[in-house]
Design a protein around this motif. Structure first.
Motif, PDB file in Angstrom:
ATOM      1  N   ARG A   1     -11.473   8.754 -25.002  1.00  0.00           N
ATOM      2  CA  ARG A   1     -10.277   7.983 -25.374  1.00  0.00           C
ATOM      3  C   ARG A   1      -9.687   8.517 -26.682  1.00  0.00           C
ATOM      4  NH1 ARG A   1      -8.271   2.862 -24.039  1.00  0.00           N
ATOM      5  NH2 ARG A   1      -6.915   2.042 -25.667  1.00  0.00           N
ATOM      6  N   ALA A   2     -10.563   8.824 -27.647  1.00  0.00           N
ATOM      7  CA  ALA A   2     -10.097   9.367 -28.926  1.00  0.00           C
ATOM      8  C   ALA A   2      -9.390  10.705 -28.718  1.00  0.00           C
ATOM      9  CB  ALA A   2     -11.278   9.528 -29.889  1.00  0.00           C
ATOM     10  N   LEU A   3      -9.887  11.538 -27.836  1.00  0.00           N
ATOM     11  CA  LEU A   3      -9.255  12.828 -27.548  1.00  0.00           C
ATOM     12  C   LEU A   3      -7.872  12.638 -26.931  1.00  0.00           C
ATOM     13  CD1 LEU A   3     -12.389  14.735 -26.233  1.00  0.00           C
ATOM     14  CD2 LEU A   3     -11.053  15.345 -28.266  1.00  0.00           C
ATOM     15  N   TRP A   4      -7.758  11.727 -25.958  1.00  0.00           N
ATOM     16  CA  TRP A   4      -6.453  11.475 -25.327  1.00  0.00           C
ATOM     17  C   TRP A   4      -5.453  10.918 -26.336  1.00  0.00           C
ATOM     18  CZ3 TRP A   4      -4.947  13.737 -21.199  1.00  0.00           C
ATOM     19  CH2 TRP A   4      -5.826  14.050 -20.189  1.00  0.00           C
ATOM     20  N   GLU A   5      -5.927  10.000 -27.181  1.00  0.00           N
ATOM     21  CA  GLU A   5      -5.032   9.425 -28.192  1.00  0.00           C
ATOM     22  C   GLU A   5      -4.612  10.485 -29.216  1.00  0.00           C
ATOM     23  OE1 GLU A   5      -7.325   6.097 -29.596  1.00  0.00           O
ATOM     24  OE2 GLU A   5      -6.698   4.826 -27.913  1.00  0.00           O
ATOM     25  N   ALA A   6      -5.549  11.372 -29.582  1.00  0.00           N
ATOM     26  CA  ALA A   6      -5.233  12.451 -30.516  1.00  0.00           C
ATOM     27  C   ALA A   6      -4.176  13.382 -29.917  1.00  0.00           C
ATOM     28  CB  ALA A   6      -6.494  13.236 -30.864  1.00  0.00           C
ATOM     29  N   LEU A   7      -4.334  13.707 -28.640  1.00  0.00           N
ATOM     30  CA  LEU A   7      -3.365  14.556 -27.959  1.00  0.00           C
ATOM     31  C   LEU A   7      -1.981  13.904 -27.973  1.00  0.00           C
ATOM     32  CD1 LEU A   7      -2.577  17.014 -26.276  1.00  0.00           C
ATOM     33  CD2 LEU A   7      -3.424  15.802 -24.253  1.00  0.00           C
ATOM     34  N   GLN A   8      -1.945  12.612 -27.713  1.00  0.00           N
ATOM     35  CA  GLN A   8      -0.659  11.906 -27.711  1.00  0.00           C
ATOM     36  C   GLN A   8      -0.027  11.909 -29.112  1.00  0.00           C
ATOM     37  OE1 GLN A   8      -0.654   7.650 -27.132  1.00  0.00           O
ATOM     38  NE2 GLN A   8       1.365   7.731 -26.173  1.00  0.00           N
ATOM     39  N   ARG A   9      -0.846  11.667 -30.153  1.00  0.00           N
ATOM     40  CA  ARG A   9      -0.301  11.650 -31.520  1.00  0.00           C
ATOM     41  C   ARG A   9       0.246  13.017 -31.914  1.00  0.00           C
ATOM     42  NH1 ARG A   9      -4.886   8.487 -32.385  1.00  0.00           N
ATOM     43  NH2 ARG A   9      -6.007  10.235 -33.322  1.00  0.00           N
ATOM     44  N   ILE A  10      -0.434  14.075 -31.531  1.00  0.00           N
ATOM     45  CA  ILE A  10       0.035  15.426 -31.867  1.00  0.00           C
ATOM     46  C   ILE A  10       1.332  15.719 -31.129  1.00  0.00           C
ATOM     47  CG2 ILE A  10      -0.481  17.892 -31.624  1.00  0.00           C
ATOM     48  CD1 ILE A  10      -3.430  17.133 -32.216  1.00  0.00           C
ATOM     49  N   GLU A  11       1.398  15.344 -29.853  1.00  0.00           N
ATOM     50  CA  GLU A  11       2.609  15.588 -29.071  1.00  0.00           C
ATOM     51  C   GLU A  11       3.814  14.838 -29.619  1.00  0.00           C
ATOM     52  OE1 GLU A  11       1.415  14.543 -25.070  1.00  0.00           O
ATOM     53  OE2 GLU A  11       1.428  16.658 -24.532  1.00  0.00           O
ATOM     54  N   THR A  12       3.584  13.636 -30.112  1.00  0.00           N
ATOM     55  CA  THR A  12       4.696  12.831 -30.622  1.00  0.00           C
ATOM     56  C   THR A  12       5.001  13.115 -32.090  1.00  0.00           C
ATOM     57  OG1 THR A  12       3.208  10.988 -31.157  1.00  0.00           O
ATOM     58  CG2 THR A  12       4.289  10.957 -28.986  1.00  0.00           C
ATOM     59  N   GLY A  13       4.195  13.986 -32.712  1.00  0.00           N
ATOM     60  CA  GLY A  13       4.449  14.335 -34.102  1.00  0.00           C
ATOM     61  C   GLY A  13       4.018  13.263 -35.082  1.00  0.00           C
ATOM     62  N   ALA A  14       2.939  12.549 -34.739  1.00  0.00           N
ATOM     63  CA  ALA A  14       2.454  11.490 -35.614  1.00  0.00           C
ATOM     64  C   ALA A  14       0.939  11.587 -35.819  1.00  0.00           C
ATOM     65  CB  ALA A  14       2.809  10.127 -35.023  1.00  0.00           C
ATOM     66  N   PRO A  15       0.444  12.733 -36.322  1.00  0.00           N
ATOM     67  CA  PRO A  15      -1.005  12.843 -36.531  1.00  0.00           C
ATOM     68  C   PRO A  15      -1.466  12.002 -37.712  1.00  0.00           C
ATOM     69  CG  PRO A  15       0.074  14.774 -37.389  1.00  0.00           C
ATOM     70  CD  PRO A  15       1.139  13.948 -36.711  1.00  0.00           C
ATOM     71  N   ASN A  16      -2.754  11.653 -37.706  1.00  0.00           N
ATOM     72  CA  ASN A  16      -3.346  10.895 -38.803  1.00  0.00           C
ATOM     73  C   ASN A  16      -4.110  11.791 -39.771  1.00  0.00           C
ATOM     74  OD1 ASN A  16      -2.407   8.487 -37.703  1.00  0.00           O
ATOM     75  ND2 ASN A  16      -4.282   8.125 -36.548  1.00  0.00           N
ATOM     76  N   ASN A  17      -4.595  12.927 -39.309  1.00  0.00           N
ATOM     77  CA  ASN A  17      -5.389  13.832 -40.117  1.00  0.00           C
ATOM     78  C   ASN A  17      -4.497  14.465 -41.195  1.00  0.00           C
ATOM     79  OD1 ASN A  17      -6.426  16.646 -40.777  1.00  0.00           O
ATOM     80  ND2 ASN A  17      -8.191  15.733 -39.737  1.00  0.00           N
TER      81      ASN A  17
END
Length: 159
Positions: free
Chosen positions: A20-36
């Protein structure tokens, strides 16, 4: 029972917290909203890309979970591979258009410079009175352009 997650019209059933964390990370990167923080810096400088390393970094897990064939999360891996090639093609086209635009501006600048050079030479020879424009011959224009045209580099001449 696994939870159903919808990302980009894909129904993915997450079996574990890591998936789930991987899928959510992929979505955040695609939308331009990373947390890292490192990925936020990469986003600001235009270097953020969808790949195994960035998704793993954003998810806070090891890249080997998705980065090698036969990995623990092949669906996530396949989704990354699919998305990875799409932005590069668009980026290449954008950069080619930018290069064409800059080459056009450079030719325009060279032409303007050549015209000014011709006018200056004509005024120095006293051929035209001040305030009127010089009307150089075709040969004078060609000669002036050879003075301002920058020789092409090896990479430009290979095109």
């Amino acid at each position: 029972m696994p939870k159903e997650i919808n990302f980009n019209d894909e129904a993915i059933s997450a079996q574990t917290k890591t998936e789930r964390a991987l899928w959510e990370a992929l979505q955040r990167i695609e939308t331009g909203a990373p947390n890292n923080p490192d990925l936020i810096d990469a986003l600001k400088s235009g270097r953020l890309r969808v790949n195994f390393a960035t998704v793993a970094k954003e998810a806070g897990c090891s890249r080997t979970l998705i980065g090698v064939e036969g990995c623990a999360y092949p669906k996530v891996r396949d989704a990354i591979i699919q998305r990875k090639s799409q932005p590069l093609k668009a980026e290449i086209e954008r950069l080619r258009a930018r290069v064409a635009e800059l080459e056009m501006k450079l030719r325009e600048r060279d032409s303007t410079y050549a015209e000014l050079l011709l006018r200056t030479r004509a005024l120095q020879r006293g051929r035209t009175p001040l305030g009127s424009s010089a009307s150089p011959s075709a040969k004078e224009r060609r000669d002036a352009m050879t003075l301002v045209t920058v020789p092409k580099s090896k990479s430009q001449s290979d095109r």
